[in-house]
Design a protein around this motif. Sequence first.
Motif, PDB file in Angstrom:
ATOM      1  N   GLN A 135      -7.593   1.777  -2.424  1.00 31.34           N
ATOM      2  CA  GLN A 135      -6.728   1.492  -2.600  1.00 31.34           C
ATOM      3  C   GLN A 135      -5.918   0.036  -3.538  1.00 31.34           C
ATOM      4  OE1 GLN A 135      -5.637   0.704   2.093  1.00 31.34           O
ATOM      5  NE2 GLN A 135      -3.999   2.493   1.935  1.00 31.34           N
ATOM      6  N   PHE A 175       0.996  -1.210   0.480  1.00 35.78           N
ATOM      7  CA  PHE A 175      -0.285  -0.122  -0.134  1.00 35.78           C
ATOM      8  C   PHE A 175       1.382   1.432  -0.043  1.00 35.78           C
ATOM      9  CE2 PHE A 175      -3.387  -2.978   2.664  1.00 35.78           C
ATOM     10  CZ  PHE A 175      -4.023  -2.965   1.544  1.00 35.78           C
ATOM     11  N   PRO A 176       1.062   2.024  -0.859  1.00 34.68           N
ATOM     12  CA  PRO A 176       0.290   1.653  -1.955  1.00 34.68           C
ATOM     13  C   PRO A 176       0.547   1.348  -3.122  1.00 34.68           C
ATOM     14  CG  PRO A 176       1.260   4.002  -2.260  1.00 34.68           C
ATOM     15  CD  PRO A 176       1.257   3.268  -0.677  1.00 34.68           C
ATOM     16  N   LEU A 233      -1.561   6.848   0.121  1.00 33.59           N
ATOM     17  CA  LEU A 233      -2.174   6.973  -0.769  1.00 33.59           C
ATOM     18  C   LEU A 233      -2.085   9.010  -1.565  1.00 33.59           C
ATOM     19  CD1 LEU A 233      -5.593   6.046  -0.513  1.00 33.59           C
ATOM     20  CD2 LEU A 233      -4.689   5.398  -2.002  1.00 33.59           C
TER      21      LEU A 233
END
Length: 413
Positions: free
Chosen positions: A341, A9-10, A410
């Motif tokens: 995500q 992530f991401p 993000l």
Amino acid sequence: MQISPSVDFPPQDIKSELDCTDTTQKAITEETKAVFKAVLDHSAMEKILKVANQEPAVPDTFPHYTNFGATEYVYEFSKRWTSGFFSGSVWALCERASKRELPVSFENLVKIARKWQSGMEKEQYNTETHDIGFMIMPSFQRDLDLTGSKPCGDVIIRAAESLLTRWNEAIGCLRSWNTTSTKIYEFTNKDTDFLVIIDNMMNLDLLYSATLLSGDPKYAAIATKHAETTLKYHIRPDNSTYHLIVYDPVTGKRKVGLTHQGYDHGSTWSRGQAWAIYGFATVYKYTKDPKFLDAAKRLTEYFMSRVENGAVYWDFDAPRPCVWDTSAVTIACSGMLLLCQLQGNLEYLPQVTLLMKTCIDGALTNEDGVTILDHATVNNYEHANHRIADHGLVYADYYFLEVGNRLIDLGLA
């Protein structure tokens, strides 16, 4: 069965792809930036550390919920299902410190987190609860991810073994509660009644992690089967959810759908809907089966259709006026950001902005608060044996911090 490896992530191409799209630039409004800046304000960390640096009045107890006004915690022993969230909150700060500079160093935060985590280690052997995932994963998984601690991996596998003792093959589910009662119903015989609550979707992460760590597919297979059964019986045709389903443990047949913490048996308890969003998103994360993504998105659409001017009440169908549940907000928002995500888009950014703005504007505690947020509700069912409504709550804060960390991942904050 096979499961997909852990998701980074991401994903490596998300941030650059999103930064170059006009759609994304339009989605990130000045209001969105202000809300997300407030989510990541250091005051949240200060609230957590204020409690973390104090010794509980009773040894081996953990923060659960607060008094009215959120100025003092009620503590519970480690066998309580909420006991892992406070150390998890400190670990969430450790995770944040690994990604950006904070006033407290990563190393010091790890020391504090492990101090609180140490009291939870014995729960890896607890076979009397489905909530062992809640107890173990917020701390031990993050410790493993951030420090590579092999003992934490061993704890996760042993906890998964404990959870598997609650499996029923005929039903295709893990037992949630052994027994339960309210003022109008009771189920006290495990041989005739098998109780499964929507919250149990959140404990499947433990099983998938155990498969990745051990290489044994049995944990993931059971997690996926539980999710499939829940998909079939817990979700109503309008995409709302039941809280509690009672099954026949011998035949596997569904007996009845009820509430234990919501307004009534046919209503939608908002936190239960949030658990479902997050839980099915997690199952999709590991399986990549599109039916679970579809379920999470349908559940999200229903959730947002019942939000009123940014407010999430403890039950979507309870008569107004009534109390909020900020824990439902933070859980749902973290689940929605997980969906972003996993899909590589910002589909739910406006919804997260709306919900978190309401929390920031109407539920942040003042400087005397021991929680980040107030106005969370544990249980407001009129027939409950113990009602707790409109308080600070440890897991409302935990998921608040997780929302902030997802925003960082993000590239949004």
